[in-house]
Structures are given as structure tokens and as C-alpha cells.
Design a protein around this motif. Structure first.
Motif, PDB file in Angstrom:
ATOM      1  N   GLY A 187       0.795  -1.225   0.000  1.00 20.09           N
ATOM      2  CA  GLY A 187       0.000   0.000   0.000  1.00 20.09           C
ATOM      3  C   GLY A 187       0.819   1.262   0.000  1.00 20.09           C
ATOM      4  O   GLY A 187       0.302   2.344   0.282  1.00 20.09           O
ATOM      5  N   ALA A 189       2.470   2.450  -2.691  1.00 19.42           N
ATOM      6  CA  ALA A 189       2.409   3.090  -4.009  1.00 19.42           C
ATOM      7  C   ALA A 189       1.158   2.615  -4.732  1.00 19.42           C
ATOM      8  O   ALA A 189       0.576   1.578  -4.382  1.00 19.42           O
ATOM      9  CB  ALA A 189       3.661   2.770  -4.828  1.00 19.42           C
ATOM     10  N   LYS A 190       0.764   3.382  -5.748  1.00 21.77           N
ATOM     11  CA  LYS A 190      -0.414   3.059  -6.543  1.00 21.77           C
ATOM     12  C   LYS A 190      -0.016   3.008  -8.015  1.00 21.77           C
ATOM     13  O   LYS A 190       0.823   3.795  -8.462  1.00 21.77           O
ATOM     14  CB  LYS A 190      -1.506   4.101  -6.329  1.00 21.77           C
ATOM     15  N   ASP A 200       3.863   7.326  -5.387  1.00 23.19           N
ATOM     16  CA  ASP A 200       3.762   7.157  -3.931  1.00 23.19           C
ATOM     17  C   ASP A 200       2.349   7.461  -3.437  1.00 23.19           C
ATOM     18  O   ASP A 200       1.712   8.425  -3.879  1.00 23.19           O
ATOM     19  CB  ASP A 200       4.750   8.068  -3.213  1.00 23.19           C
ATOM     20  N   THR A 201       1.885   6.648  -2.508  1.00 17.56           N
ATOM     21  CA  THR A 201       0.572   6.887  -1.891  1.00 17.56           C
ATOM     22  C   THR A 201       0.585   8.161  -1.054  1.00 17.56           C
ATOM     23  O   THR A 201      -0.392   8.917  -1.046  1.00 17.56           O
ATOM     24  CB  THR A 201       0.185   5.686  -1.001  1.00 17.56           C
ATOM     25  N   SER A 236      -3.260   4.351   5.043  1.00 14.38           N
ATOM     26  CA  SER A 236      -2.890   3.353   4.045  1.00 14.38           C
ATOM     27  C   SER A 236      -4.138   2.637   3.552  1.00 14.38           C
ATOM     28  O   SER A 236      -5.128   2.490   4.295  1.00 14.38           O
ATOM     29  CB  SER A 236      -1.932   2.320   4.648  1.00 14.38           C
ATOM     30  N   PRO A 237      -4.127   2.174   2.307  1.00  9.15           N
ATOM     31  CA  PRO A 237      -5.271   1.389   1.825  1.00  9.15           C
ATOM     32  C   PRO A 237      -5.309   0.020   2.502  1.00  9.15           C
ATOM     33  O   PRO A 237      -4.349  -0.401   3.162  1.00  9.15           O
ATOM     34  CB  PRO A 237      -4.985   1.264   0.327  1.00  9.15           C
ATOM     35  N   THR A 239      -4.780  -3.698   2.994  1.00  7.96           N
ATOM     36  CA  THR A 239      -3.771  -4.618   2.465  1.00  7.96           C
ATOM     37  C   THR A 239      -3.851  -5.938   3.213  1.00  7.96           C
ATOM     38  O   THR A 239      -4.685  -6.120   4.114  1.00  7.96           O
ATOM     39  CB  THR A 239      -2.350  -4.033   2.628  1.00  7.96           C
TER      40      THR A 239
END
Length: 651
Positions: A187, A189-190, A200-201, A236-237, A239
Motif C-alpha cells: 500500500g 504506491a499506486k 507514492d501513496t 494506508s489502503p 492490504t
């Protein structure tokens, strides 16, 4: 995860309980006998000076005669480390050199993947911390300094900074040889929608590492430096490592602090938790900038059965508190509740501590309201109840709210408290607090002074248990030969007074002593003479046959068995009645009636004695018991044949 049969038995066999406990206590060398595995120490679960905490290494259990804490090595680690059952097993297995049971292959693959992702997250933590110290992190350092975050505090909380670039962290990790899929799966980077490199996130944000209960970095929370950014805080997303609804910020340290007696505090944000912890309120957590979820609430209850919700003192804070109440009501159970500490208008916990210090915060926590008070406030504040219809509407709303509580006992207590608050609202007392005069035919007579000072009144409802305990202890002291056969019953004896608990501990300590005089001397030397003097000064003890006749061991054994049976039966009946009362709000069926009947019968059986037998039997000249019915029939027969009513020979 399930454990194979025999794993826990093998674990307990390999471990020495005294070694596990010995990390937390200082053994009393005067009372302990290491050769026999009989160890004593001041209890680690409550404050005391005497050694009332007993470890039996051979049997593998501990017991405190002060606070009644008891269990084995697993329960000891759970209580002192404030961890779950499986976590305690893992800790002890590592210490015992045992391999935890292998999981299925897919689960093992996921575990390996998690370990790899955690290693990547730790590299990201170090990268962000380093960036905060560079020229690019100057603005972030200035902001943090304005919030009172010094160098030591920054290091303790591992605060970092994500630079304002698209691939700063990405390029750093790729340069360290981290695979692209690992960076994406963590999570950090996208993927680009335009076909370019992933980005980068987190960019241009102050970074707060989020760690799980075991202290492993699993996610980040980032505060935007740009005041125009639409997302002030970004997490953070989701994960493989991170599930926001199942995670609490500062979980591990807060759990440890709560295990040492600190009250768990649920705050709203990272800075609140940091301020609370640094001010001495170490058991502080936050739900990662979102509304508290059901899973987070259950996590909090596992740490502390009655956490305090500390919310901002504005309209949004009140709304958040009410949302927590609606969430918690169906989940309430005996021993689990919430209290609410509302901050002054426009302040959060960080503001309160910075302006008033830890004392101001401590005062607010002491004034925390129980949930029922806030619930009542929500249903009544700002409303008028000047008509029967409005009062009826209030009753309907309150019934609906209370109806959401599933636990019947808690539902009944909430109903009682709401009924009391409703009475106070609609039936205010007259000015000056004057009560209405007694309107019955006869006013109740005042209690006599002799009644007020009687032992039964002064001792309360536990006086009967107190007397049974006294007879048991006095019998064992007078007849120490009975001690070995009564050790189990003595250890289970839940004494009602400090003197009795001290005597209980002393008897267990000197259970090998067989001489009554020597036993009394040993007890006096261990706990002082006062408990013994108080015990044998009781008139009930002095007239007890087992004490009055120290040479009659057989009668003493019978007396001891009878007193233990009575005490067990009365306490069992009381517990059964208490449990049944809690079930009354549910379905009252024949099973409930049967349970109460069995409890009453057990108590009646235990309460019978030789005195009651005399209602059915007479004692003959040779001491034998003669049935009154049989004797009456025999005398009637003698009268019919002209022999009168000569005393029958019972021999």
C-alpha cells in the motif's frame, strides 16, 4: 487457529510455572520451599506487602489468597502481558523451545508474505524518519514543534515526513532491491492510470507509523501539510497487513499499560493519543480518524472492560459519542460498558493537556459519565414534556432504545435507571427536600439500640458465611491432623474477612504441622496473634463441639464436613438464585423453577443436623436412636396386652 490434542499438555509439562511467574515477582525466602515447588510472593495483581500469592510448581497452578487470582502459566501470561490466549501460547512455546503447529500450506504462504511485507514497511518507516530531518522536512518540523513535539518525542513515536514528489519512496525502495509487487501490495504506491511508473501513496505529509498489537509496522497515517488538501488525514489502503476497522493506533503499548492498571482511553486522533501517553495516560488508543467500528469496540473491551471515550467538546464530538452509544447498546454484556469524558468546548485532549496539564485531564476522566446518562441526555435535552402525549412519546422512544440491549440483566438495570431518571424529571421534590408524611395505619417503629448493634446487623448478609468459615478454620487449628484431607476445600474457601484470609494462608503454609500448640505458634509467628485471638473469641466458635472437645477427632471430622457442606450449599444456592434472577427477564420456564428447587433442596439437606433428627427419633438408654413412630406403635401394642408402657430396650 486450532491446536492439536496434547499440545497444551506438553507445553505445560515443559514449563516451570515458578520460572514464568518469577519474572514478575520476588519470592519470599522465608515461606517458599523451592525443593517442594511451594513458592510464595507478594501478589503481582494487587498491591500488598505480605506474601499471599502461592505457586504450586508440581500441580502447575497459582492462587492469591488476597485477590483470589488463580490459573496456570497461560492465564498468568495473559493477565500480566494483557494478551490473547493464542498470543500467550506463542510466547510460552517460544520460551519452551516448542514449534507452534504448522498451518495449512496456503496459510503458511500468507504468513510468509506478511513477513516480507512487514520488512518493506519497516524500510518505509526509516525512510520517512530520515526525510523529516532533511531540508525538505523543515516545514513539517516547524509544525510539529508548534504542537510540542520535541526530538525525543519524535523519536519515540517514529514520526516521519513523506516528501512532495511522485516517486520518492518508490525509487528508494526499488534501489534497495524491493520488488515492485511488494511495494504495491504494502500500500505504499499506486499504479499509474496513464501507463507510467507507480506513484507514492503519501506525498507532502507528516507520517505516523501504525503498528499492530505485536509492534509490527502494518500501515501509515499521513497528515497533509497543504491546508487546501481535500484529505487532511490519509490512511494506508486495505492490504494483507492492514484492516482499518480492526486496528487501533497504539494498540500494543496501550494494552500493556492497561494490564498494569491504567484506564483505557479512546481518543479521536494520533496527536491526542501521543499527548495522552506522554502525559502519563499510557493506555490511549485511536480508531484511525474514522468512527469507531464494532470490531474496534470489541478490541477495546478485550483490553479494558470499561474504557473511557474522550471526545472533543463540540457538536461533532457529541454526535460521535451518540454514534458510539448506538453501536455499543446491542453489544453490552455483564462487565463490559463505556464511560464518556467530554472535553471543554472547542478543545481536544491534546489542547486540555497543553493548557491545563495532566491534572486537568485527570479531572475530566474522573468525571466521565456512564453511558446511560448520555443516553438520557440525548432523549430529553431541549425537549418539552408538558402533555401526556409527549410523555408517552418519550416512553416509547426509551423502550425502543432499551429494547436494543440483548443482555437481559443489563436491560433490566437500564430500565431501572431510566425509570429513576424519569421519576426525577416528572416528580421533582419540593423545595427544601421535604418528604411526604407517612400515610399508613401505623408508622414503622424505630429499631431498638440492641438490634442496631447486633452482630447480624453489623456484619450484613455475609455473617452466616463468616460463622461457617470461623468454625472450619478453628476446627482445623484445633485438629491439625485433619488438614491434609481438607487442603482442597481449604484452598477453595472464599473467605469473607481479612483475618480469615490470613488464617487460611497461614494454615496452607504450615499444613505439615501436626501438633495443635505448635501450629498456633507457627500461625502467630506468620501473621501475628490478633487473627487467632479474634477467631477463638467468637462465642459461636467456643461452643462448637470440635473446638470444645480437642481430643475427639471423630466428632471434629464430622463437624468439619458438615460446616463445609453448609457453606458450599448456601453459597451455591445464592449464586443459583442470582443467576435465575438475571434469567427472569428472559423466558421463565419449568427449567428455571427446577433450578431454584434444586438449589433450595441442596441448601435444606446441608442445613439438617442431629438437632433436627430428634424431631423423628428418641435416644434410648444405650444411646441408640429409636423411631418415634415405631416406639408409639410398640407402646400401643404393650398397652393392649396389659404390659403398660415399659421403656423398650433399644439394644
Amino acid at each position: 487457529m486450532s491446536l492439536p490434542p496434547g499440545f497444551l499438555d506438553e507445553l505445560r509439562t515443559r514449563l516451570s510455572l515458578s520460572q514464568v511467574v518469577g519474572r514478575k515477582v520476588m519470592w519470599d525466602p522465608r515461606k517458599s520451599n523451592q525443593g517442594k515447588g511451594d513458592m510464595w510472593a507478594p501478589c503481582p495483581f494487587h498491591q500488598e506487602k505480605t506474601a499471599s500469592f502461592h505457586v504450586d510448581d508440581r500441580k502447575g497452578y497459582y492462587y492469591c489468597f488476597g485477590c483470589h487470582a488463580k490459573g496456570d502459566a497461560i492465564s498468568f501470561v495473559r493477565e500480566t502481558e494483557n494478551v490473547s490466549f493464542m498470543e500467550a501460547v506463542e510466547i510460552l512455546a517460544t520460551e519452551a523451545g516448542m514449534q507452534m503447529p504448522a498451518r495449512d500450506p496456503k496459510a503458511q504462504e500468507r504468513a510468509d508474505r506478511r513477513s516480507e511485507l512487514i520488512a518493506v514497511m519497516e524500510q518505509a518507516v526509516q525512510f520517512f524518519r530520515l526525510q523529516l530531518k532533511t531540508a525538505g522536512g523543515a516545514a513539517a518540523r516547524d509544525y510539529l514543534a508548534g504542537r510540542g513535539m520535541t526530538g525525543a518525542r519524535l523519536d519515540r513515536w517514529e514520526i516521519g515526513f513523506a516528501p512532495d514528489g511522485w516517486q520518492g519512496l518508490w525509487d528508494h525502495l526499488r534501489g534497495k532491491g524491493v520488488a515492485e509487487d511488494m511495494i504495491l501490495d504494502a500500500g505504499l504506491a499506486k499504479p499509474s492510470s496513464k501507463g507510467g511508473k507507480p506513484y507514492d501513496t503519501f506525498r507532502d505529509r507528516i507520517m505516523f507509523p501504525i503498528r499492530d498489537a505485536r509492534g509490527r509496522a502494518i500501515a501509515f497515517g499521513g497528515r497533509a501539510m497543504d491546508p487546501e488538501d481535500k484529505a487532511k488525514y490519509l490512511n494506508s489502503p486495505e492490504t494483507l497487513l492492514f484492516d482499518k476497522g480492526h486496528t487501533l493506533y497504539n494498540h500494543g503499548p496501550a494494552r500493556e499499560a492497561a494490564g498494569k492498571g491504567k484506564t483505557l482511553i479512546l481518543a479521536e486522533g494520533y496527536m491526542d493519543v501521543i499527548a495522552l501517553s506522554d502525559a502519563g495516560f499510557g493506555a490511549a488508543v485511536a480508531p484511525l480518524g474514522t468512527a469507531i467500528t464494532e470490531d474496534q469496540l470489541r478490541l477495546a473491551w478485550r483490553i479494558d472492560p470499561e474504557p473511557v471515550i474522550a471526545l472533543d467538546g463540540d457538536a461533532a464530538g457529541i454526535r460521535a459519542a451518540l454514534r458510539v452509544i448506538d453501536l455499543a447498546l446491542p453489544l453490552l454484556e455483564a462487565g463490559h460498558s463505556l464511560r464518556f469524558a467530554l472535553m471543554p468546548q472547542g478543545q481536544d485532549p491534546d489542547d486540555v493537556i497543553r493548557t491545563g496539564g495532566a491534572g486537568a485531564m485527570d479531572k475530566l476522566l474522573e468525571q466521565a459519565q456512564p453511558m446511560v446518562q448520555l443516553l438520557w441526555q440525548r432523549e430529553t435535552e431541549g425537549k418539552s414534556f408538558d402533555s401526556p402525549e409527549r410523555k408517552a412519546a418519550l416512553d416509547k422512544d426509551l423502550r425502543a432504545v432499551i429494547g436494543r440491549i440483548k443482555d437481559p440483566s443489563i436491560k433490566r438495570h437500564y430500565g431501572d435507571e431510566i425509570k429513576n431518571l424519569r421519576w426525577q424529571l416528572f416528580n421533582p421534590r419540593r423545595e427544601g427536600g421535604a418528604r411526604k408524611p407517612w400515610r399508613g395505619r401505623k408508622a414503622p417503629q424505630p429499631a431498638l439500640s440492641a438490634t442496631k448493634s447486633s452482630a447480624l446487623v453489623s456484619a450484613g448478609q455475609g455473617f452466616e458465611d463468616y460463622l461457617h468459615e470461623a468454625v472450619i478454620l478453628a476446627t482445623l487449628i484445633t485438629h491439625p491432623g485433619l488438614l491434609h484431607g481438607a487442603l482442597d476445600a481449604l484452598e477453595r474457601l472464599d473467605c469473607t474477612s481479612d483475618d480469615h484470609r490470613r488464617l487460611q494462608g497461614a494454615l496452607l503454609t504450615h499444613a505439615d504441622e501436626t501438633d495443635p500448640a505448635a501450629l498456633r505458634a507457627a500461625i502467630s509467628g506468620t501473621i501475628g496473634p490478633a487473627p487467632l485471638e479474634n477467631l477463638f473469641a467468637l462465642r459461636h466458635v467456643q461452643i462448637c463441639p470440635s473446638v470444645a472437645n480437642p481430643q475427639d477427632a471423630e466428632k471434629a471430622a464430622l463437624c468439619l464436613a458438615e460446616e463445609v457442606a453448609k457453606l458450599t450449599a448456601t453459597r451455591g444456592a445464592a449464586q443459583e438464585i442470582e443467576d435465575a434472577l438475571q434469567d427472569m427477564d428472559g423466558l421463565a420456564d419449568e427449567g428455571l423453577t427446577w433450578r431454584l428447587g434444586q438449589a433450595a433442596e441442596a441448601r435444606n439437606r446441608a442445613g439438617k443436623s442431629d438437632n433436627e433428627d430428634r424431631g423423628e427419633y428418641d435416644i434410648g438408654p444405650n444411646g441408640a436412636r429409636i423411631s418415634r413412630d415405631e416406639r408409639g406403635a410398640f407402646e400401643s401394642l404393650l398397652a393392649q396386652i396389659g404390659y403398660g408402657t415399659k421403656e423398650p430396650d433399644a439394644s
